[in-house]
Design a protein around this motif. Structure first.
Motif, PDB file in Angstrom:
ATOM      1  N   ALA A  96      -6.496  -1.740  -6.515  1.00  7.28           N
ATOM      2  CA  ALA A  96      -7.486  -0.650  -6.463  1.00  7.28           C
ATOM      3  C   ALA A  96      -6.814   0.644  -6.046  1.00  7.28           C
ATOM      4  O   ALA A  96      -5.809   0.644  -5.337  1.00  7.28           O
ATOM      5  N   TYR A  97      -7.382   1.756  -6.523  1.00 11.08           N
ATOM      6  CA  TYR A  97      -7.007   3.102  -6.084  1.00 11.08           C
ATOM      7  C   TYR A  97      -8.220   3.705  -5.386  1.00 11.08           C
ATOM      8  O   TYR A  97      -9.343   3.591  -5.880  1.00 11.08           O
ATOM      9  N   ARG A  98      -7.970   4.360  -4.277  1.00 13.27           N
ATOM     10  CA  ARG A  98      -9.084   4.966  -3.559  1.00 13.27           C
ATOM     11  C   ARG A  98      -9.545   6.226  -4.276  1.00 13.27           C
ATOM     12  O   ARG A  98      -8.731   7.045  -4.705  1.00 13.27           O
ATOM     13  N   SER A  99     -10.853   6.350  -4.426  1.00 17.50           N
ATOM     14  CA  SER A  99     -11.444   7.532  -5.043  1.00 17.50           C
ATOM     15  C   SER A  99     -12.320   8.209  -4.004  1.00 17.50           C
ATOM     16  O   SER A  99     -13.397   7.716  -3.674  1.00 17.50           O
TER      17      SER A  99
ATOM     18  N   ARG B 287     -13.641   8.608  -0.659  1.00 15.03           N
ATOM     19  CA  ARG B 287     -13.676   7.667   0.456  1.00 15.03           C
ATOM     20  C   ARG B 287     -14.075   6.261   0.006  1.00 15.03           C
ATOM     21  O   ARG B 287     -14.406   5.412   0.824  1.00 15.03           O
TER      22      ARG B 287
ATOM     23  N   TYR C 255      -3.343   3.712  -2.659  1.00  9.88           N
ATOM     24  CA  TYR C 255      -3.440   2.587  -3.579  1.00  9.88           C
ATOM     25  C   TYR C 255      -3.101   1.277  -2.874  1.00  9.88           C
ATOM     26  O   TYR C 255      -2.450   1.254  -1.827  1.00  9.88           O
TER      27      TYR C 255
ATOM     28  N   THR D 115       0.858  -1.190   0.000  1.00 14.94           N
ATOM     29  CA  THR D 115       0.000   0.000   0.000  1.00 14.94           C
ATOM     30  C   THR D 115       0.888   1.232   0.000  1.00 14.94           C
ATOM     31  O   THR D 115       2.045   1.197   0.398  1.00 14.94           O
TER      32      THR D 115
ATOM     33  N   TRP E 124     -13.288   2.697  -2.260  1.00 15.19           N
ATOM     34  CA  TRP E 124     -12.349   1.822  -2.965  1.00 15.19           C
ATOM     35  C   TRP E 124     -13.152   1.092  -4.043  1.00 15.19           C
ATOM     36  O   TRP E 124     -13.972   0.232  -3.722  1.00 15.19           O
TER      37      TRP E 124
ATOM     38  N   PHE F  82      -6.245   2.117   4.644  1.00 14.42           N
ATOM     39  CA  PHE F  82      -6.085   1.110   3.601  1.00 14.42           C
ATOM     40  C   PHE F  82      -6.902  -0.133   3.946  1.00 14.42           C
ATOM     41  O   PHE F  82      -7.175  -0.394   5.122  1.00 14.42           O
ATOM     42  N   PRO F  83      -7.275  -0.909   2.948  1.00 18.09           N
ATOM     43  CA  PRO F  83      -7.928  -2.183   3.253  1.00 18.09           C
ATOM     44  C   PRO F  83      -6.989  -3.088   4.046  1.00 18.09           C
ATOM     45  O   PRO F  83      -5.761  -2.933   3.982  1.00 18.09           O
TER      46      PRO F  83
ATOM     47  N   VAL G  22     -12.386  -2.958   4.106  1.00 12.15           N
ATOM     48  CA  VAL G  22     -12.127  -1.582   4.518  1.00 12.15           C
ATOM     49  C   VAL G  22     -12.833  -1.372   5.855  1.00 12.15           C
ATOM     50  O   VAL G  22     -14.061  -1.417   5.921  1.00 12.15           O
TER      51      VAL G  22
ATOM     52  N   THR H  22       0.726   5.856  -1.165  1.00 15.28           N
ATOM     53  CA  THR H  22      -0.045   7.025  -1.589  1.00 15.28           C
ATOM     54  C   THR H  22       0.654   7.694  -2.754  1.00 15.28           C
ATOM     55  O   THR H  22       1.867   7.940  -2.704  1.00 15.28           O
TER      56      THR H  22
END
Length: 203
Positions: free
Chosen positions: A130-133, A135, A81, A63, A137, A177-178, A168, A65
């Motif tokens: 995955a990328y966080r968008s 709040r 990410y 993980t 995922w 992060f997850p 999450v 950023t």
């Protein structure tokens, strides 16, 4: 059917019948799914996962950023990410563009794939999960949000299918992060496993 008739059929050997029934029950109780429970926290770090615990890592999860370049008049943004790397030519379920596909509970991971999906990996480089968008995922659903990563890996020279569940946790932290909640694989080679499927004793 009366009991006397049943005893007559099995040759009046109730002890032998009891042994046969006990063996049948033992066979039915055997379960081929190997299950492991986390959680494994992922926070700006890398973690290697050895699914079959043979001392050889099968997948790495990382993980971090990504910071965008600042633009005049606009604030810089950070995108958390989650990505992965497959050791020993192990594979993920990919879409037609070669990107990892996340699935929901109950999806079947096995030799047969849906149209436009296949098993594969990128050589010598990581792949984004995955990328966080904001709040969210993408690819995660439910409460708390979860997603299943389908994996295909080699164990003792044979192909096995499994799943890894990411969750999450419910929090307001913008950099969360997850976590790897748990994982399982089918110990029988080339055998389908459903996302979230566990041994009967673990249910």
């Amino acid at each position: 059917m009366k009991t006397t008739s049943l005893l007559h059929i099995v040759g009046l050997r109730p002890v032998a019948l009891a042994v046969v029934l006990a063996l049948a029950n033992n066979c039915a109780a055997d379960n081929s799914i190997v299950y492991r429970q986390g959680p494994i926290m992922l926070d700006h770090t890398s973690v290697d996962l050895d699914l079959d615990q043979d001392g050889v890592p099968d997948f790495r999860f990382t993980t971090g950023t990504l910071a965008s370049l600042p633009s005049p008049g606009l604030p810089s943004t950070s995108i958390p990410y989650l990505d992965t790397f497959a050791f020993n030519r192990n594979d993920y379920l990919l879409n037609g563009e070669g990107r990892i596909v996340l699935k929901e509970a109950g999806f079947k991971f096995g030799p047969t794939t849906k149209a436009g999906e296949s098993w594969g990996h990128r050589d010598s480089e990581t792949q984004a999960i995955a990328y966080r968008s904001g709040r969210v995922w993408p690819g995660f659903s439910g409460n708390p949000p979860e997603a299943y990563l389908g994996v295909r890996f080699l164990s003792n020279g044979a192909v096995h299918y499994g799943w890894i569940r990411f969750v999450v946790l419910q929090t307001n932290s913008p950099t969360l992060f997850p976590v790897i909640a748990d994982w399982a694989y089918e110990s029988r080679p080339i055998t389908v496993i459903r996302a979230g499927e566990m041994p009967s004793r673990a249910k």
